[in-house]
Design a protein around this motif. Structure first.
Motif, PDB file in Angstrom:
ATOM      1  N   SER A 155       0.819  -1.211   0.000  1.00  0.00           N
ATOM      2  CA  SER A 155       0.000   0.000   0.000  1.00  0.00           C
ATOM      3  C   SER A 155       0.849   1.257   0.000  1.00  0.00           C
ATOM      4  O   SER A 155       0.345   2.352  -0.238  1.00  0.00           O
ATOM      5  CB  SER A 155      -0.932   0.003   1.217  1.00  0.00           C
ATOM      6  OG  SER A 155      -1.941  -0.967   1.054  1.00  0.00           O
ATOM      7  N   LEU A 181      -3.633   1.692  -7.158  1.00  0.00           N
ATOM      8  CA  LEU A 181      -3.375   2.652  -8.233  1.00  0.00           C
ATOM      9  C   LEU A 181      -2.437   3.765  -7.802  1.00  0.00           C
ATOM     10  O   LEU A 181      -1.576   4.196  -8.573  1.00  0.00           O
ATOM     11  CB  LEU A 181      -4.703   3.244  -8.729  1.00  0.00           C
ATOM     12  CG  LEU A 181      -4.613   4.137  -9.967  1.00  0.00           C
ATOM     13  CD1 LEU A 181      -4.029   3.355 -11.148  1.00  0.00           C
ATOM     14  CD2 LEU A 181      -5.976   4.708 -10.320  1.00  0.00           C
ATOM     15  N   ASN A 182      -2.555   4.261  -6.573  1.00  0.00           N
ATOM     16  CA  ASN A 182      -1.696   5.362  -6.134  1.00  0.00           C
ATOM     17  C   ASN A 182      -0.223   4.956  -6.108  1.00  0.00           C
ATOM     18  O   ASN A 182       0.662   5.733  -6.439  1.00  0.00           O
ATOM     19  CB  ASN A 182      -2.133   5.894  -4.769  1.00  0.00           C
ATOM     20  CG  ASN A 182      -1.924   4.877  -3.658  1.00  0.00           C
ATOM     21  OD1 ASN A 182      -2.487   3.790  -3.700  1.00  0.00           O
ATOM     22  ND2 ASN A 182      -1.141   5.219  -2.658  1.00  0.00           N
ATOM     23  N   VAL A 183       0.061   3.703  -5.722  1.00  0.00           N
ATOM     24  CA  VAL A 183       1.446   3.221  -5.740  1.00  0.00           C
ATOM     25  C   VAL A 183       1.905   2.994  -7.173  1.00  0.00           C
ATOM     26  O   VAL A 183       3.055   3.289  -7.526  1.00  0.00           O
ATOM     27  CB  VAL A 183       1.583   1.931  -4.898  1.00  0.00           C
ATOM     28  CG1 VAL A 183       2.984   1.340  -5.046  1.00  0.00           C
ATOM     29  CG2 VAL A 183       1.294   2.230  -3.433  1.00  0.00           C
ATOM     30  N   GLU A 185       1.071   4.694  -9.657  1.00  0.00           N
ATOM     31  CA  GLU A 185       1.424   6.028 -10.176  1.00  0.00           C
ATOM     32  C   GLU A 185       2.807   6.449  -9.687  1.00  0.00           C
ATOM     33  O   GLU A 185       3.585   7.047 -10.439  1.00  0.00           O
ATOM     34  CB  GLU A 185       0.374   7.050  -9.737  1.00  0.00           C
ATOM     35  CG  GLU A 185      -0.981   6.892 -10.409  1.00  0.00           C
ATOM     36  CD  GLU A 185      -0.892   7.126 -11.914  1.00  0.00           C
ATOM     37  OE1 GLU A 185      -0.134   8.035 -12.338  1.00  0.00           O
ATOM     38  OE2 GLU A 185      -1.549   6.395 -12.660  1.00  0.00           O
ATOM     39  N   GLU A 186       3.128   6.126  -8.437  1.00  0.00           N
ATOM     40  CA  GLU A 186       4.458   6.441  -7.912  1.00  0.00           C
ATOM     41  C   GLU A 186       5.546   5.700  -8.673  1.00  0.00           C
ATOM     42  O   GLU A 186       6.655   6.207  -8.865  1.00  0.00           O
ATOM     43  CB  GLU A 186       4.545   6.071  -6.428  1.00  0.00           C
ATOM     44  CG  GLU A 186       3.889   7.054  -5.488  1.00  0.00           C
ATOM     45  CD  GLU A 186       4.213   6.723  -4.038  1.00  0.00           C
ATOM     46  OE1 GLU A 186       5.411   6.808  -3.682  1.00  0.00           O
ATOM     47  OE2 GLU A 186       3.289   6.362  -3.289  1.00  0.00           O
ATOM     48  N   SER A 209      -1.785  -4.621 -10.446  1.00  0.00           N
ATOM     49  CA  SER A 209      -2.339  -3.433  -9.802  1.00  0.00           C
ATOM     50  C   SER A 209      -3.834  -3.579  -9.594  1.00  0.00           C
ATOM     51  O   SER A 209      -4.489  -4.427 -10.207  1.00  0.00           O
ATOM     52  CB  SER A 209      -2.072  -2.186 -10.649  1.00  0.00           C
ATOM     53  OG  SER A 209      -2.900  -2.185 -11.797  1.00  0.00           O
ATOM     54  N   THR A 211      -7.289  -0.893  -9.149  1.00  0.00           N
ATOM     55  CA  THR A 211      -7.674   0.509  -9.340  1.00  0.00           C
ATOM     56  C   THR A 211      -8.232   1.142  -8.080  1.00  0.00           C
ATOM     57  O   THR A 211      -8.355   2.352  -8.001  1.00  0.00           O
ATOM     58  CB  THR A 211      -8.711   0.629 -10.472  1.00  0.00           C
ATOM     59  OG1 THR A 211      -9.824  -0.215 -10.179  1.00  0.00           O
ATOM     60  CG2 THR A 211      -8.111   0.233 -11.803  1.00  0.00           C
ATOM     61  N   GLU A 212      -8.578   0.347  -7.092  1.00  0.00           N
ATOM     62  CA  GLU A 212      -9.092   0.900  -5.833  1.00  0.00           C
ATOM     63  C   GLU A 212      -8.010   0.859  -4.765  1.00  0.00           C
ATOM     64  O   GLU A 212      -6.973   0.223  -4.929  1.00  0.00           O
ATOM     65  CB  GLU A 212     -10.311   0.099  -5.363  1.00  0.00           C
ATOM     66  CG  GLU A 212      -9.997  -1.343  -5.064  1.00  0.00           C
ATOM     67  CD  GLU A 212     -11.235  -2.162  -4.774  1.00  0.00           C
ATOM     68  OE1 GLU A 212     -11.272  -2.787  -3.703  1.00  0.00           O
ATOM     69  OE2 GLU A 212     -12.148  -2.168  -5.608  1.00  0.00           O
ATOM     70  N   ASP A 213      -8.266   1.557  -3.667  1.00  0.00           N
ATOM     71  CA  ASP A 213      -7.310   1.565  -2.565  1.00  0.00           C
ATOM     72  C   ASP A 213      -7.198   0.175  -1.957  1.00  0.00           C
ATOM     73  O   ASP A 213      -8.186  -0.530  -1.782  1.00  0.00           O
ATOM     74  CB  ASP A 213      -7.759   2.542  -1.480  1.00  0.00           C
ATOM     75  CG  ASP A 213      -7.570   3.989  -1.888  1.00  0.00           C
ATOM     76  OD1 ASP A 213      -6.760   4.227  -2.797  1.00  0.00           O
ATOM     77  OD2 ASP A 213      -8.244   4.855  -1.308  1.00  0.00           O
ATOM     78  N   THR A 235      -7.377   6.238   6.649  1.00  0.00           N
ATOM     79  CA  THR A 235      -6.724   7.232   5.778  1.00  0.00           C
ATOM     80  C   THR A 235      -5.210   7.249   5.911  1.00  0.00           C
ATOM     81  O   THR A 235      -4.533   7.858   5.091  1.00  0.00           O
ATOM     82  CB  THR A 235      -7.252   8.649   6.096  1.00  0.00           C
ATOM     83  OG1 THR A 235      -6.974   8.955   7.474  1.00  0.00           O
ATOM     84  CG2 THR A 235      -8.754   8.736   5.846  1.00  0.00           C
TER      85      THR A 235
END
Length: 275
Positions: A155, A181-183, A185-186, A209, A211-213, A235
């Motif tokens: 995560s 997805l956020n990782v 992108e990193e 990957s 697409t959701e958290d 969060t």
């Protein structure tokens, strides 16, 4: 028929087992192995006069039988004994790590795996302390270093973590990772994109990957399980706390958790690091 209706209908049968310490101990003992009466006396600390009526009750209910002067579970009795054992393991795991569960976001663990949470009973929760900062993270890196294969749900990502994975892949260790997805992108950015370009040629590395958290962190190796969670708010990822276990049951649980998310992953990023 819902759970309450089943309970009310079967209340007498359920209470007969759970109210009787001796009945419960006999079932749990026979769930491990067939036993002679003398062994049941030793295990339960009870007399033959106390045990025999309970054995007769279990025989009448077709839960146990005798074979070669030993008591053993019938196939139906095995189902009941497994259910009893699982219920104690579940309650025990929740109680043993009550603070860990109550202060973290456990909704990231899917229901099928929550039902098997008792597999984590033989675990240990480690916390960072003021005098030992990042001890949980350091232990995670050691576990990766000593692994013969690695399944991970990440995560968050750090350069040191990425370097550890790169080193293991170069050693021909099988590594499978799932990232939100956020990782992902990193991973498009330096220094990760360069490391992924190196990994691109290794067949023993897979990256998927979602697409959701993914509000969960997981490392499963042949030797150990590490479970990390978001804080209660959902969060903020908690890097200061982790549940560690070398118990085979816990490792198998972690493998099932990884497989669940692997099946539900949205894309295989191996060989497509432009994302």
């Amino acid at each position: 028929m819902n759970s309450f209706e089943i309970y009310y209908e079967m209340e007498d049968n359920l209470q007969a087992i759970y109210r009787s310490r001796l009945l419960t101990e006999i079932l749990l003992s026979l769930n491990e192995s067939s036993r002679k009466l003398s062994q049941l006396r030793e295990i339960t600390g009870s007399t033959s006069q106390a045990i025999i009526p309970k054995l007769r009750k279990l025989e009448e209910d077709h839960l146990i039988e005798t074979k070669e002067r030993e008591y053993c579970l019938t196939p139906v009795g095995k189902i009941v004994a497994l259910g009893v054992a699982d219920s104690f393991a579940t309650v025990g795991t929740v109680s043993k790590f009550k603070y860990f569960w109550s202060t973290h976001y456990i909704e990231g663990i899917p229901t099928p795996l929550l039902k098997e949470i008792g597999c984590l009973y033989n675990s240990e929760v480690l916390y960072d302390k003021r005098t030992k900062i990042l001890s949980v993270y350091s232990n995670q890196l050691k576990i990766i270093k000593n692994a013969d294969h690695i399944y991970g749900i990440s995560s968050v990502i750090t350069e040191e973590y990425a370097d550890s994975i790169l080193e293991k892949v170069k050693e021909e260790t099988s590594v499978e990772l799932i990232v939100p997805l956020n990782v992902a992108e990193e991973l498009k950015q330096s220094p990760y994109v360069e490391k992924l370009q190196v990994l691109k040629s290794y067949k023993n590395f897979q990256l998927k990957s979602k697409t959701e958290d993914l509000r969960i962190g997981l490392i499963v190796t042949d030797k150990c399980l590490v479970l990390s969670l978001y804080k209660k708010s959902g969060t903020e990822y908690d890097i200061t706390t982790g549940l560690f276990s070398s118990d085979p049951k816990a490792i198998e649980w972690g493998e099932r958790l990884f497989e669940y998310y692997k099946i539900h992953s949205d894309a295989n990023l191996h060989g497509n690091y432009a994302l």
